[in-house]
Design an enzyme around this catalytic site. Structure first.
Site, mmCIF file in Angstrom:
data_model
loop_
_atom_site.group_PDB
_atom_site.id
_atom_site.type_symbol
_atom_site.label_atom_id
_atom_site.label_comp_id
_atom_site.label_asym_id
_atom_site.label_seq_id
_atom_site.Cartn_x
_atom_site.Cartn_y
_atom_site.Cartn_z
ATOM 1 N N ASP A 160 1.819 14.825 1.254
ATOM 2 C CA ASP A 160 0.663 15.748 1.504
ATOM 3 C C ASP A 160 -0.052 15.224 2.727
ATOM 4 O O ASP A 160 -0.415 16.052 3.517
ATOM 5 C CB ASP A 160 -0.343 16.083 0.377
ATOM 6 C CG ASP A 160 -0.868 14.413 -0.119
ATOM 7 O OD1 ASP A 160 0.074 13.637 -0.455
ATOM 8 O OD2 ASP A 160 -2.181 14.240 0.159
ATOM 9 N N ARG B 37 3.521 -29.319 -5.152
ATOM 10 C CA ARG B 37 3.252 -29.982 -6.557
ATOM 11 C C ARG B 37 1.877 -30.575 -6.632
ATOM 12 O O ARG B 37 1.774 -31.652 -7.447
ATOM 13 C CB ARG B 37 4.449 -31.139 -6.804
ATOM 14 C CG ARG B 37 5.905 -30.207 -6.952
ATOM 15 C CD ARG B 37 6.887 -30.963 -6.593
ATOM 16 N NE ARG B 37 6.727 -31.347 -5.004
ATOM 17 C CZ ARG B 37 7.590 -32.135 -4.332
ATOM 18 N NH1 ARG B 37 8.655 -32.572 -4.983
ATOM 19 N NH2 ARG B 37 7.476 -32.421 -3.035
ATOM 20 N N ALA C 154 -3.483 -8.138 -3.870
ATOM 21 C CA ALA C 154 -3.135 -6.658 -4.157
ATOM 22 C C ALA C 154 -4.176 -5.810 -4.880
ATOM 23 O O ALA C 154 -5.358 -6.129 -5.215
ATOM 24 C CB ALA C 154 -2.093 -6.728 -5.322
ATOM 25 N N GLY C 155 -4.017 -4.438 -4.583
ATOM 26 C CA GLY C 155 -5.203 -3.626 -4.824
ATOM 27 C C GLY C 155 -4.481 -2.313 -5.208
ATOM 28 O O GLY C 155 -4.124 -1.728 -4.491
ATOM 29 N N HIS C 156 -4.172 -2.271 -6.548
ATOM 30 C CA HIS C 156 -3.592 -1.053 -7.032
ATOM 31 C C HIS C 156 -4.258 0.056 -7.585
ATOM 32 O O HIS C 156 -5.205 -0.079 -8.545
ATOM 33 C CB HIS C 156 -2.383 -1.436 -8.112
ATOM 34 C CG HIS C 156 -1.220 -2.199 -7.543
ATOM 35 N ND1 HIS C 156 -0.355 -2.736 -8.323
ATOM 36 C CD2 HIS C 156 -0.972 -2.412 -6.326
ATOM 37 C CE1 HIS C 156 0.503 -3.582 -7.667
ATOM 38 N NE2 HIS C 156 0.053 -3.242 -6.349
ATOM 39 N N THR D 151 2.862 -12.467 3.273
ATOM 40 C CA THR D 151 2.031 -13.229 2.338
ATOM 41 C C THR D 151 2.928 -14.361 1.917
ATOM 42 O O THR D 151 4.234 -14.358 2.490
ATOM 43 C CB THR D 151 1.667 -12.031 1.290
ATOM 44 O OG1 THR D 151 0.871 -12.651 -0.024
ATOM 45 C CG2 THR D 151 3.017 -11.693 0.378
ATOM 46 N N LYS E 88 2.307 2.132 -5.060
ATOM 47 C CA LYS E 88 2.800 1.528 -6.285
ATOM 48 C C LYS E 88 2.034 1.750 -7.528
ATOM 49 O O LYS E 88 2.616 2.106 -8.716
ATOM 50 C CB LYS E 88 2.996 0.018 -6.046
ATOM 51 C CG LYS E 88 4.287 -0.306 -5.004
ATOM 52 C CD LYS E 88 4.299 -1.675 -4.699
ATOM 53 C CE LYS E 88 3.223 -2.282 -4.464
ATOM 54 N NZ LYS E 88 2.649 -2.183 -3.035
ATOM 55 N N ASP F 112 0.855 -1.149 -0.120
ATOM 56 C CA ASP F 112 0.001 -0.015 -0.003
ATOM 57 C C ASP F 112 0.977 1.171 -0.134
ATOM 58 O O ASP F 112 0.642 2.286 0.508
ATOM 59 C CB ASP F 112 -0.971 0.170 1.140
ATOM 60 C CG ASP F 112 -1.765 -1.174 1.305
ATOM 61 O OD1 ASP F 112 -2.360 -1.686 0.357
ATOM 62 O OD2 ASP F 112 -1.903 -1.879 2.457
ATOM 63 N N GLU F 113 1.976 1.258 -0.475
ATOM 64 C CA GLU F 113 2.684 2.547 -0.862
ATOM 65 C C GLU F 113 2.471 3.538 -1.658
ATOM 66 O O GLU F 113 2.994 4.518 -1.929
ATOM 67 C CB GLU F 113 4.274 2.000 -0.931
ATOM 68 C CG GLU F 113 4.958 1.006 0.246
ATOM 69 C CD GLU F 113 4.826 -0.398 -0.224
ATOM 70 O OE1 GLU F 113 3.884 -0.702 -1.129
ATOM 71 O OE2 GLU F 113 5.240 -1.275 0.603
ATOM 72 N N SER G 148 5.533 12.073 -4.812
ATOM 73 C CA SER G 148 4.145 12.318 -5.105
ATOM 74 C C SER G 148 3.452 13.061 -3.927
ATOM 75 O O SER G 148 3.524 12.818 -2.721
ATOM 76 C CB SER G 148 3.666 10.954 -5.276
ATOM 77 O OG SER G 148 2.169 11.011 -5.414
ATOM 78 N N GLN H 21 2.391 -6.062 -3.027
ATOM 79 C CA GLN H 21 2.738 -5.906 -1.437
ATOM 80 C C GLN H 21 4.258 -5.354 -1.177
ATOM 81 O O GLN H 21 4.219 -4.333 -1.931
ATOM 82 C CB GLN H 21 2.724 -7.479 -1.298
ATOM 83 C CG GLN H 21 1.374 -8.176 -0.963
ATOM 84 C CD GLN H 21 0.873 -9.000 -2.396
ATOM 85 O OE1 GLN H 21 1.661 -9.477 -2.894
ATOM 86 N NE2 GLN H 21 -0.431 -8.598 -2.733
HETATM 87 P P1 IMP Z 1 -2.313 -13.049 2.105
HETATM 88 O O1 IMP Z 1 -1.497 -12.221 1.067
HETATM 89 O O2 IMP Z 1 -3.983 -12.615 1.482
HETATM 90 O O3 IMP Z 1 -2.267 -14.338 2.377
HETATM 91 O O4 IMP Z 1 -2.343 -11.911 3.287
HETATM 92 C C1 IMP Z 1 -1.153 -12.015 4.248
HETATM 93 C C2 IMP Z 1 -0.706 -10.702 4.657
HETATM 94 O O5 IMP Z 1 -0.369 -9.952 3.689
HETATM 95 C C3 IMP Z 1 -1.964 -10.079 5.551
HETATM 96 O O6 IMP Z 1 -1.528 -9.216 6.769
HETATM 97 C C4 IMP Z 1 -2.358 -9.097 4.363
HETATM 98 O O7 IMP Z 1 -3.029 -7.987 5.037
HETATM 99 C C5 IMP Z 1 -1.265 -8.604 3.644
HETATM 100 N N1 IMP Z 1 -1.473 -8.244 2.412
HETATM 101 C C6 IMP Z 1 -1.784 -8.924 1.365
HETATM 102 N N2 IMP Z 1 -1.637 -8.265 0.152
HETATM 103 C C7 IMP Z 1 -1.322 -7.141 0.569
HETATM 104 C C8 IMP Z 1 -1.348 -5.981 -0.067
HETATM 105 O O8 IMP Z 1 -1.661 -5.835 -1.380
HETATM 106 N N3 IMP Z 1 -1.249 -4.608 0.537
HETATM 107 C C9 IMP Z 1 -1.059 -4.811 1.899
HETATM 108 N N4 IMP Z 1 -1.255 -5.674 2.534
HETATM 109 C C10 IMP Z 1 -1.213 -7.051 1.912
#
Ligand code: IMP
Length: 425
Positions: free
Chosen positions: A332, A144, A39-41, A238, A16, A13-14, A412, A223
């Site tokens: 900001d 596997r 992920a959520g970009h 993760t 990216k 969540d930086e 930014s 991540q």
């Molecule tokens: P998982 O990737 O869903 O297995 O989650 C493992 C850990 O990574 C948890 O603490 C999630 O909140 C964190 N996490 C996974 N994906 C993201 C991401 O894109 N941003 C921030 N935290 C993440």
């Protein structure tokens, strides 16, 4: 532009997505190399806001080729939804989005196992996963017993899936969760497979051909370093390698194809999910950062934990990833802070730690040693040139770079595309 690898230097969540979007202008190919729809970009262009989970952020430029590399775990149903949503908003994907036939499939039973395993864990041991099936899918890969995207095109898919599901239903029963129905699982995946067939290809060859043809490649990490399964705060991580080392394994491109590494880092720190976070602020200051920074998970909507900038993490990330430049985001958000703190080292049991300890129990007990900086107390989000920033804001940014030993490449000051300053790259 040199082939650039962009990584998250904190807990994800930086920002990216925004930086990838900015750099995509100069790239020919944008490739993701690990993770999945955890992920959520987020990218904001004018009044439009896009949240991408699997598709590389470069897709928003009509002439870029985008690749979902072999290192990912892909929920085919989620990917179809994402592609359809993009298409409905006029962003075409046919012929320029390619999905690796070696990437692993996240099936509905992986998501069910993810949720059931988390439920079963005691408070304090929970990881706080996104419940997108990431861990169970990577576990099957290592064990596997996984299915790959190429298998979706196999006429034996139904039998393959039925075999996997039978095992998972046994596991779900031991976890106290309901079994899944084979016919339903197959129908869902089969429908997605038909839609995705033209996208699934040998991306290893495609990428290497492009590399030899001297195309500009942008590697898009998801991540962040502290969530890396090897270098992060294990087990609160993760299941992939978001660090720069993961880029080659997750694309099939050789190490020398990466010409520079850009680390994306927020001007403060956030974390979603469980696990140690030495600079966390559990008070009104933390709440203020969350509000001003709109710190809610792009995938799960969960409120993010907020805290001061952690230079121990910054230095560690710079070392592990070989960061050449920082892209510092969300400056900001600190506009109204009278005083800003930066953690320069940790203290635990009378010992000073300059780098992140491997032991989770030590990290949990680490207390931050802070250095204070005066805030600039004026709005920066409308500023369009780096030179026009308040002096104290520039001093703060310089301090972050000096303490972590990495020069500034990009800065930014708002979610908008035009609020990104190119400093040194
Ligand atoms: P998982 O990737 O869903 O297995 O989650 C493992 C850990 O990574 C948890 O603490 C999630 O909140 C964190 N996490 C996974 N994906 C993201 C991401 O894109 N941003 C921030 N935290 C993440």
């Amino acid at each position: 532009m040199a082939n650039t690898l962009l990584i998250g230097a904190q807990w994800g969540d930086e920002g990216k997505g925004k930086v990838v979007d900015f750099l995509s202008q100069n790239a020919d190919i944008v490739v993701r190399y690990q993770g999945g729809s955890n992920a959520g970009h987020t990218i904001e262009i004018g009044a439009e806001r896009y949240v991408l989970h699997l598709v590389p952020s470069g897709i928003l430029y009509p002439d870029k080729t985008c690749v979902i590399g072999n290192g990912l775990v892909i929920d085919p149903v989620g990917l179809v939804k994402e592609i359809k949503e993009l298409n409905a908003r006029g962003i075409m994907t046919a012929g320029r989005l390619h999905v690796s036939d070696r990437a692993h499939v996240v099936a509905p039973y992986h998501k069910a196992v993810d949720a059931a395993s988390e439920n079963k864990l005691a408070v304090g041991a929970k990881i706080g996963t996104t419940q997108r099936g990431i861990g169970p899918t990577y576990a099957d890969k290592a064990n596997r017993t996984g299915l790959r995207m190429g298998d979706l095109l196999d006429p034996a898919l139904k039998t393959l899936l039925a075999g996997r599901l039978a095992q998972k239903n046994e596991l779900l029963a031991t976890l106290g969760a309901a079994p899944l129905e084979a016919a339903k699982v197959y129908a869902e995946i089969h429908e997605a497979a038909l839609f995705l067939t033209p996208y699934i290809t040998d991306t290893v060859k495609l990428l290497n051909d492009a590399y030899r043809a001297k195309k500009e490649i942008l590697f898009e990490g998801a991540q962040g370093t502290m969530l890396d399964i090897d270098f992060g705060t294990y087990p609160f991580v993760t299941s992939s390698n978001p660090t720069s080392g993961g880029a080659c394994v997750g694309t099939g491109l050789p190490p020398r194809s990466v010409e520079r590494v850009l680390g994306v880092i927020k001007a403060y720190t956030t974390r979603v999910g469980e696990g140690p976070f030495p600079t966390e602020l559990l008070d009104a200051t933390g709440e203020g950062l969350r509000k001003r920074g709109r710190e809610f998970g792009a995938t799960t909507g969960r409120p993010r934990r907020c805290g001061w900038f952690d230079a121990v993490v910054g230095r560690y990330s710079a070392m592990v990833n070989g960061v050449d430049y920082w892209a510092i985001t969300k400056l900001d958000v600190l506009d109204e802070m009278e005083t800003i703190k930066v953690c320069v080292a940790y203290e635990c049991d009378g010992k000073r730690h300059e780098t992140v300890p491997a032991s989770i129990s030590i990290l949990e007990r680490c207390k931050p040693i802070y250095k204070e900086f005066p805030g600039w107390m004026s709005p920066t989000s409308q500023i369009k040139r780096y030179e026009d920033l308040p002096v104290k804001a520039k001093e703060y940014v310089k301090a972050l770079c000096d303490i972590t030993g990495v020069p500034l490449g990009v800065l930014s000051v708002s979610p908008q595309r035009e609020s990104t300053f190119r400093i040194a790259i």
